[in-house]
Design an enzyme around this catalytic site. Sequence first.
Site, PDB file in Angstrom:
ATOM      1  N   CYS A  86       1.014  -1.193   0.162  1.00 49.47           N
ATOM      2  CA  CYS A  86      -0.054   0.137   0.073  1.00 49.47           C
ATOM      3  C   CYS A  86       0.850   1.165   0.184  1.00 49.47           C
ATOM      4  O   CYS A  86       1.637   1.655  -0.941  1.00 49.47           O
ATOM      5  CB  CYS A  86      -1.000  -0.195   1.041  1.00 49.47           C
ATOM      6  SG  CYS A  86      -2.304   0.974   0.886  1.00 49.47           S
ATOM      7  N   HIS A 195      -3.254  -5.552   1.177  1.00 46.51           N
ATOM      8  CA  HIS A 195      -2.626  -5.759   2.356  1.00 46.51           C
ATOM      9  C   HIS A 195      -2.504  -7.328   2.851  1.00 46.51           C
ATOM     10  O   HIS A 195      -3.427  -8.029   3.582  1.00 46.51           O
ATOM     11  CB  HIS A 195      -3.268  -5.181   3.433  1.00 46.51           C
ATOM     12  CG  HIS A 195      -3.077  -3.659   3.506  1.00 46.51           C
ATOM     13  ND1 HIS A 195      -2.093  -2.890   4.324  1.00 46.51           N
ATOM     14  CD2 HIS A 195      -3.620  -2.722   2.937  1.00 46.51           C
ATOM     15  CE1 HIS A 195      -2.199  -1.741   4.006  1.00 46.51           C
ATOM     16  NE2 HIS A 195      -3.105  -1.603   2.997  1.00 46.51           N
ATOM     17  N   GLU A 197      -0.574  -8.694   4.879  1.00 44.81           N
ATOM     18  CA  GLU A 197      -0.308  -8.825   6.449  1.00 44.81           C
ATOM     19  C   GLU A 197      -1.616  -9.037   7.319  1.00 44.81           C
ATOM     20  O   GLU A 197      -1.567  -9.277   8.350  1.00 44.81           O
ATOM     21  CB  GLU A 197       0.625  -7.865   6.671  1.00 44.81           C
ATOM     22  CG  GLU A 197       0.027  -6.403   7.216  1.00 44.81           C
ATOM     23  CD  GLU A 197      -0.442  -5.491   6.029  1.00 44.81           C
ATOM     24  OE1 GLU A 197      -0.690  -4.314   6.065  1.00 44.81           O
ATOM     25  OE2 GLU A 197      -0.317  -6.178   4.781  1.00 44.81           O
TER      26      GLU A 197
END
Length: 231
Positions: A86, A195, A197
Site C-alpha cells: 500500500c 494488504h 499482512e
Amino acid sequence: MTRVGVVTFPGTLDDRDAARAVRLAGAEPVSLWHADADLHGVDAVVLPGGFSYGDYLRAGAISRFAPVMGEIVEAAGKGLPVLGICNGFQVLTEAHLLPGSMIKNDHLHFVCREQVLSVENADTAWTRDYSAGQHITVPLKNQDGQYVADEATLDELEGEGRVVFRYVGWNPNGSRRNIAGISNAAGNVVGLMPHPEHAVEAGFGPDGADGPRTGTDGLGFFTSVLHSLVG
C-alpha cells in the site's frame, strides 16, 4: 534465524501487523526507523502501509528522502528482497525502485474490502509459495490506489512478466490493466496495494473456505521470502 526489517515512518499504521506476519512465518521482525542510516543486517525489508509523513505533497513523496530509504535503495540494487504494501508500494514508486505512479482512486473515495487477486508471477522473492494463476483473497484499503504508467511501461511490465498481481472480479481503484502489484526486473522488489499482512492468522483475516475470518492467503508472502533466502 532470518531477520526481516519492518520500516516505520511517521504516520505508518501497519508496521506491527507486518511484524506479526513476519513472526508467524517463522522469521524475526526487526524494527527500522525512518531516520536510521543502517539496516542492522536484516535479510529482507517490508515497507508497510499507512500515511507516511501524512501523505503530504503526494503519497510516499517525502518518505522517498528518508535516510533509511537511501540504504534500502542501495541494498535492493544488490538483491535485498523488499516488499512494499500500500503506502510502501507508493514509496517504492517514488524511490524509483518500481516504475509508474499511484494516484487517487478513479471514484475519488477511500475503499476498504476483501479483494480477490490473481497471482500472475510466482517466481519473485515474495511469491514463490504461490502458483501462477492462483486466486487469493486479502484485504484492500486505500484512497490513492490507482496504478498508472505510460503504455510503453505497461507493455514492458507485461512483456517481462513483471505484473505480479491483478484484481479479479472488480477493479477497485481504476488501476491500469487491473494491475494490483508489480516487481522490478530482478524479482527481489515487489509492491502491491492490497494488504497480505492482514490475512495471515485464522480468526482475524478475510472469510475463507473454512468459514468466516479463516482466510490466511497473505501468509505466503512472508514464507516465500524465507524460502527464497535459503535457496
